[in-house]
Scaffold this motif. Structure first.
Motif, PDB file in Angstrom:
ATOM      1  N   PHE A 343      28.098 -14.145 -27.920  1.00 34.83           N
ATOM      2  CA  PHE A 343      27.888 -13.558 -26.489  1.00 34.83           C
ATOM      3  C   PHE A 343      27.095 -14.306 -25.586  1.00 34.83           C
ATOM      4  CE2 PHE A 343      29.225 -10.327 -29.541  1.00 34.83           C
ATOM      5  CZ  PHE A 343      30.122  -9.513 -29.033  1.00 34.83           C
ATOM      6  N   GLY A 344      26.820 -15.471 -26.138  1.00 36.17           N
ATOM      7  CA  GLY A 344      25.774 -16.535 -25.146  1.00 36.17           C
ATOM      8  C   GLY A 344      24.361 -15.991 -25.226  1.00 36.17           C
ATOM      9  N   VAL A 345      23.958 -15.059 -25.973  1.00 32.93           N
ATOM     10  CA  VAL A 345      22.523 -14.327 -25.867  1.00 32.93           C
ATOM     11  C   VAL A 345      21.685 -15.355 -26.817  1.00 32.93           C
ATOM     12  CG1 VAL A 345      21.248 -12.243 -26.513  1.00 32.93           C
ATOM     13  CG2 VAL A 345      23.271 -11.984 -25.484  1.00 32.93           C
ATOM     14  N   LEU A 346      22.036 -15.641 -27.936  1.00 32.87           N
ATOM     15  CA  LEU A 346      21.304 -16.321 -28.983  1.00 32.87           C
ATOM     16  C   LEU A 346      21.159 -17.733 -28.412  1.00 32.87           C
ATOM     17  CD1 LEU A 346      22.902 -15.342 -32.502  1.00 32.87           C
ATOM     18  CD2 LEU A 346      20.879 -14.306 -31.059  1.00 32.87           C
ATOM     19  N   LEU A 347      22.105 -18.215 -27.751  1.00 31.21           N
ATOM     20  CA  LEU A 347      21.976 -19.558 -26.822  1.00 31.21           C
ATOM     21  C   LEU A 347      20.825 -19.586 -25.945  1.00 31.21           C
ATOM     22  CD1 LEU A 347      25.788 -20.660 -26.761  1.00 31.21           C
ATOM     23  CD2 LEU A 347      24.160 -21.713 -28.190  1.00 31.21           C
ATOM     24  N   LEU A 436      17.455   1.627 -27.789  1.00 25.23           N
ATOM     25  CA  LEU A 436      18.443   0.595 -28.615  1.00 25.23           C
ATOM     26  C   LEU A 436      19.354   0.066 -27.627  1.00 25.23           C
ATOM     27  CD1 LEU A 436      19.176   2.881 -31.912  1.00 25.23           C
ATOM     28  CD2 LEU A 436      18.081   0.583 -31.818  1.00 25.23           C
ATOM     29  N   GLY A 437      19.937   0.757 -26.721  1.00 24.97           N
ATOM     30  CA  GLY A 437      20.849   0.297 -25.915  1.00 24.97           C
ATOM     31  C   GLY A 437      20.391  -0.789 -24.774  1.00 24.97           C
ATOM     32  N   LEU A 438      18.927  -0.551 -24.409  1.00 29.31           N
ATOM     33  CA  LEU A 438      18.451  -1.416 -23.417  1.00 29.31           C
ATOM     34  C   LEU A 438      18.160  -2.656 -23.870  1.00 29.31           C
ATOM     35  CD1 LEU A 438      15.645   1.146 -21.716  1.00 29.31           C
ATOM     36  CD2 LEU A 438      17.811   0.173 -20.554  1.00 29.31           C
ATOM     37  N   ASP A 439      17.754  -2.735 -25.134  1.00 25.33           N
ATOM     38  CA  ASP A 439      17.523  -3.939 -25.653  1.00 25.33           C
ATOM     39  C   ASP A 439      18.723  -4.955 -25.488  1.00 25.33           C
ATOM     40  OD1 ASP A 439      14.769  -3.927 -26.107  1.00 25.33           O
ATOM     41  OD2 ASP A 439      15.554  -3.100 -28.227  1.00 25.33           O
ATOM     42  N   SER A 440      19.919  -4.420 -25.847  1.00 24.25           N
ATOM     43  CA  SER A 440      21.127  -5.163 -25.897  1.00 24.25           C
ATOM     44  C   SER A 440      21.472  -5.497 -24.606  1.00 24.25           C
ATOM     45  CB  SER A 440      22.221  -4.217 -26.714  1.00 24.25           C
ATOM     46  OG  SER A 440      21.942  -4.085 -27.818  1.00 24.25           O
ATOM     47  N   THR A 441      21.360  -4.557 -23.586  1.00 23.41           N
ATOM     48  CA  THR A 441      21.737  -4.860 -22.409  1.00 23.41           C
ATOM     49  C   THR A 441      20.999  -5.947 -21.668  1.00 23.41           C
ATOM     50  OG1 THR A 441      22.417  -2.700 -21.789  1.00 23.41           O
ATOM     51  CG2 THR A 441      21.708  -3.729 -19.913  1.00 23.41           C
ATOM     52  N   PHE A 442      19.439  -5.939 -21.763  1.00 21.01           N
ATOM     53  CA  PHE A 442      18.601  -6.911 -21.448  1.00 21.01           C
ATOM     54  C   PHE A 442      19.253  -8.244 -22.065  1.00 21.01           C
ATOM     55  CE2 PHE A 442      14.645  -4.006 -21.931  1.00 21.01           C
ATOM     56  CZ  PHE A 442      15.091  -3.302 -20.686  1.00 21.01           C
ATOM     57  N   ALA A 443      19.501  -8.483 -23.278  1.00 19.78           N
ATOM     58  CA  ALA A 443      20.226  -9.733 -23.754  1.00 19.78           C
ATOM     59  C   ALA A 443      21.284  -9.936 -23.352  1.00 19.78           C
ATOM     60  CB  ALA A 443      20.257  -9.442 -25.394  1.00 19.78           C
ATOM     61  N   GLY A 444      22.277  -9.148 -23.121  1.00 21.31           N
ATOM     62  CA  GLY A 444      23.416  -9.507 -22.381  1.00 21.31           C
ATOM     63  C   GLY A 444      23.250 -10.050 -21.365  1.00 21.31           C
ATOM     64  N   LEU A 445      22.902  -9.230 -20.349  1.00 26.79           N
ATOM     65  CA  LEU A 445      22.758  -9.893 -18.831  1.00 26.79           C
ATOM     66  C   LEU A 445      21.869 -11.017 -18.892  1.00 26.79           C
ATOM     67  CD1 LEU A 445      22.345  -6.462 -16.958  1.00 26.79           C
ATOM     68  CD2 LEU A 445      24.292  -8.037 -17.268  1.00 26.79           C
ATOM     69  N   GLU A 446      21.077 -11.240 -19.868  1.00 28.08           N
ATOM     70  CA  GLU A 446      20.210 -12.611 -19.694  1.00 28.08           C
ATOM     71  C   GLU A 446      20.754 -13.759 -20.108  1.00 28.08           C
ATOM     72  OE1 GLU A 446      17.619 -15.049 -18.879  1.00 28.08           O
ATOM     73  OE2 GLU A 446      16.643 -12.929 -18.586  1.00 28.08           O
ATOM     74  N   GLY A 447      21.951 -13.470 -20.969  1.00 31.13           N
ATOM     75  CA  GLY A 447      23.006 -14.621 -21.340  1.00 31.13           C
ATOM     76  C   GLY A 447      23.657 -15.194 -20.123  1.00 31.13           C
ATOM     77  N   VAL A 448      24.018 -14.102 -19.423  1.00 30.11           N
ATOM     78  CA  VAL A 448      24.850 -14.497 -18.197  1.00 30.11           C
ATOM     79  C   VAL A 448      23.840 -15.318 -17.274  1.00 30.11           C
ATOM     80  CG1 VAL A 448      26.111 -13.530 -16.319  1.00 30.11           C
ATOM     81  CG2 VAL A 448      26.408 -12.677 -18.740  1.00 30.11           C
ATOM     82  N   ILE A 449      22.521 -14.499 -16.899  1.00 28.57           N
ATOM     83  CA  ILE A 449      21.835 -15.115 -16.056  1.00 28.57           C
ATOM     84  C   ILE A 449      21.451 -16.669 -16.343  1.00 28.57           C
ATOM     85  CG2 ILE A 449      19.448 -14.973 -15.196  1.00 28.57           C
ATOM     86  CD1 ILE A 449      19.792 -11.760 -15.578  1.00 28.57           C
ATOM     87  N   THR A 450      20.942 -16.926 -17.502  1.00 23.13           N
ATOM     88  CA  THR A 450      20.645 -17.977 -18.041  1.00 23.13           C
ATOM     89  C   THR A 450      21.803 -19.035 -17.757  1.00 23.13           C
ATOM     90  OG1 THR A 450      19.138 -17.081 -19.865  1.00 23.13           O
ATOM     91  CG2 THR A 450      19.903 -19.609 -19.839  1.00 23.13           C
ATOM     92  N   ALA A 451      22.951 -18.599 -18.029  1.00 26.90           N
ATOM     93  CA  ALA A 451      24.198 -19.674 -17.991  1.00 26.90           C
ATOM     94  C   ALA A 451      24.167 -20.016 -16.577  1.00 26.90           C
ATOM     95  CB  ALA A 451      25.455 -18.862 -18.534  1.00 26.90           C
ATOM     96  N   MET A 452      24.529 -18.907 -15.754  1.00 26.10           N
ATOM     97  CA  MET A 452      24.476 -19.394 -14.214  1.00 26.10           C
ATOM     98  C   MET A 452      23.320 -20.031 -13.586  1.00 26.10           C
ATOM     99  SD  MET A 452      27.608 -18.175 -14.063  1.00 26.10           S
ATOM    100  CE  MET A 452      27.840 -18.268 -12.455  1.00 26.10           C
TER     101      MET A 452
END
Length: 631
Positions: A343-347, A436-452
């Motif tokens: 999902f790009g989050v760990l990267l 529990l949901g907020l953590d995953s949302t932070f991570a998912g969007l951070e994956g997109v933000i870092t990528a862009m």
């Protein structure tokens, strides 16, 4: 001679100005005696070798030997943001991996597939599939210090479409995942009253079939048409799904849920708008609070009458079920989506680590915490289900017939409502669901933000706050369809078709690109440069053979046994299956599209255009060692 030495140094300087960084020989062996790598870079330094210090030094050799001139160049790029503390990173990764699926999906999958016997395939799939993928992504992100798009110029440029596909998948997840938190927020706001609204049948939304049945209600009988007040509150008041006949007619947007989701996204924005410096602080609350609540609920559940019935039902092994391929498919899918590679989050998270951070240890610790949390969550859920079975004088299998969100919002909510101090337990339970949901949302969007931001640094680097605001607005607008009266049908469609098959296929291509194109040997050399030791044979075999087979097994099972999707009494028609596959393909299509674009716009043979720039120019490291004879 001095002339020859000066010409070499001038040549090096010209190459560094042209390429933006210096190039060194491929050899990157660690010198165990001095704690330095072969280019003179200290193995204990927290810096990345992509960020040199600009120092020049001499290291004398033996008599009549060589002197070593070490030349370093300061990178023109701004220094990369890093985590304030190591625990910020660990809690962020744990918060990302431990999500709602650990609480509702694992317990349900476990008892459905043989109880305690299911733990065997689950652990095997974790050891040979999930954890190696988890480790690989952390190592890739930490070494290349890039998001899921720009990292491919270092690995295999022709696969860059994988990064774009990951970003689209992350958007699709944001469209529906946060809606579940909006439901939980609605429940939370409804919990601030002495009598919880899902405990009685006298509300405006209740029907004639509403039946509040416990063993203490001697004058009440439960029939096949009976509906619990908790189920009617969930379906008729929160979702209002009775006002929509199906996906072909979703109905209007629920303004209550729209306001709840707006609040959720507001919290998300102000948690991630400044980067990991702010989100790393927020996770100290959002990642630790759920564990406190789980502990409280576990102790409370264990003291309830009938709790032992639920535990026995949860763990009683049915070894014959291990002969079914469905059990192994479910084990593989559960560990994959639980750990969350691809999902790009760990990267993204690992790219903000110091270069020599021990990501191997991090991978083992965080994946172990994730799996253990899933196991403990099963006790939290099933002690309460055993209590409900005792109160209704029914079997646990009858009470636990609901899966997914219904397990939390109907069964568990009803059980909480019948406990002493129901208001307190309802408040902390739904707060836990939200966090529990907020953590995953932070991570998912951070994956997109870092990528862009890594892909378009000159355009977005100084405008992060505005880009994050635009991204959050897009996610909110994309989620409006899930806030309609038929929004629950949309959530289920996205969950089953739009994200799962696509992300598994993307991770399969990622493993192939890293292990076969970039090369396991080169990847292990990268890890050795960071950590001081190379991954062992087990990890190499997993990356080259076992992980691809693990992912192919999940993909093949999905194609061979497509899920029959239904929600409540609504069976999804065939056209919705086609729509779901189209949504899934819309993200994956980025991979072959970019391959064609790359082949058409890049000169050279297929082998040349598919190789990374770092392979053609040799390895990028911060210093160049030039040997010259001693005068």
């Amino acid at each position: 001679s001095a002339t020859t030495t000066m010409s070499k140094e001038n040549k090096i300087t010209e190459e560094s100005q042209e390429n933006g960084r210096l190039v060194a020989e491929k050899s990157q062996k660690v010198n165990p005696g001095t704690g330095q790598v072969s280019n003179g870079y200290p193995s204990t330094s927290p810096q990345s070798p992509r960020e040199g210090t600009g120092a020049v030094g001499d290291r004398p050799g033996g008599p009549g030997g060589f002197r070593t001139l070490v030349v370093q160049q300061t990178s023109l790029d701004p220094p990369r943001e890093t985590w304030s503390k190591k625990m910020d990173f660990l809690l962020s990764v744990i918060g990302y991996a431990v999500d709602l699926g650990n609480v509702w999906r694992f317990p349900y999958i476990c008892y459905q597939n043989g109880g305690g016997a299911f733990l065997l395939p689950y652990l095997l799939m974790a050891v040979f599939g999930g954890v190696p993928l988890f480790y690989m992504e952390l190592a890739l992100g930490q070494f290349h210090r890039s998001g899921c798009i720009s990292i491919w110029k270092h690995i295999c440029p022709i696969f860059k479409g994988i990064g774009f596909a990951i970003c689209i998948i992350a958007l699709y997840i944001a469209f529906y995942y946060n809606t579940i938190m909006a439901w939980a927020l609605y429940y939370l706001l409804s919990s601030f009253r002495s009598t919880l609204p899902w405990t009685t049948c006298t509300n405006a939304w209740n029907t004639a079939n509403c039946t509040h049945y416990l063993s203490t209600d001697l004058n009440v009988s439960w029939t096949n048409t009976s509906i619990s007040p908790a189920e009617e509150f969930y379906t008729r008041q929160v979702l209002q799904v009775h006002l929509s006949p199906g996906l072909h007619q979703l109905g209007a947007v629920s303004w209550q849920l729209a306001l709840c989701l707006l609040f959720i996204f507001t919290v998300v924005y102000f948690s991630i708008w400044k980067g990991v410096k702010t989100s790393g602080k927020v996770v100290w609350v959002t990642a630790t609070f759920p564990y406190l609540v789980l502990l409280i609920l576990l102790v409370r559940g264990a003291t309830l009458p009938g709790a032992w019935r639920g535990v026995v039902f949860y763990l009683q092994p049915d070894w014959e079920k291990l002969l079914s391929t469905t059990v192994w498919i479910d084990a593989a899918a559960q560990i994959f989506f639980s750990l969350g590679p691809g999902f790009g989050v760990l990267l993204a998270f690992a790219s903000y680590n110091p270069f020599h951070n021990n990501c191997y240890k991090d991978a083992l610790v965080t994946s172990s915490v994730n799996c253990l949390t899933s196991f403990v969550s099963g006790f939290v859920i099933f002690t309460v289900l055993g209590y409900m079975a005792e109160m209704r004088q029914q079997g646990v299998e009858t009470v636990a017939k609901d899966a997914g969100p219904s397990l939390l919002f109907i069964i568990y909510a009803e059980a909480i409502a019948n406990m002493p101090a129901a208001t307190f337990f309802a408040i902390i339970f739904f707060l836990m669901i939200i966090m529990l949901g907020l953590d995953s949302t932070f991570a998912g969007l951070e994956g997109v933000i870092t990528a862009m931001l890594d892909e378009f640094p000159h355009l977005l680097a100084r405008r992060r706050e505005w880009f994050v605001l635009g991204l959050v607005c897009v996610c909110y607008l994309g989620a409006l369809s899930t806030l309609t009266y038929g929004g629950a049908f949309v959530v289920k469609l996205f969950e089953e078709y739009a994200t799962g098959p696509a992300v598994i296929t993307v991770v399969f291509l990622e493993v192939i690109a890293v292990s076969w194109f970039y090369g396991t040997k080169r990847f292990c050399n990268d890890v050795q440069l960071m950590l001081g030791f190379s991954p062992g044979l087990f990890w190499r075999v997993c990356w080259v053979a076992i992980c691809p087979c693990f992912l192919l097994f999940i993909i093949g099972s999905f194609l061979a046994f497509p899920p029959e999707v239904r929600l409540f009494d609504y069976v999804y028609p065939f056209w919705t299956t086609v729509l779901g596959y189209c949504i899934g393909v819309s993200s994956f299509i980025c991979v072959p599209s970019y391959m064609v674009y790359h082949l058409l716009t890049t000169k050279g043979t297929f082998k040349q255009v598919s190789q990374s720039q770092s392979w053609r120019q040799q390895r990028v490291i911060p210093s160049v060692t030039v040997h010259k004879p001693r005068m």
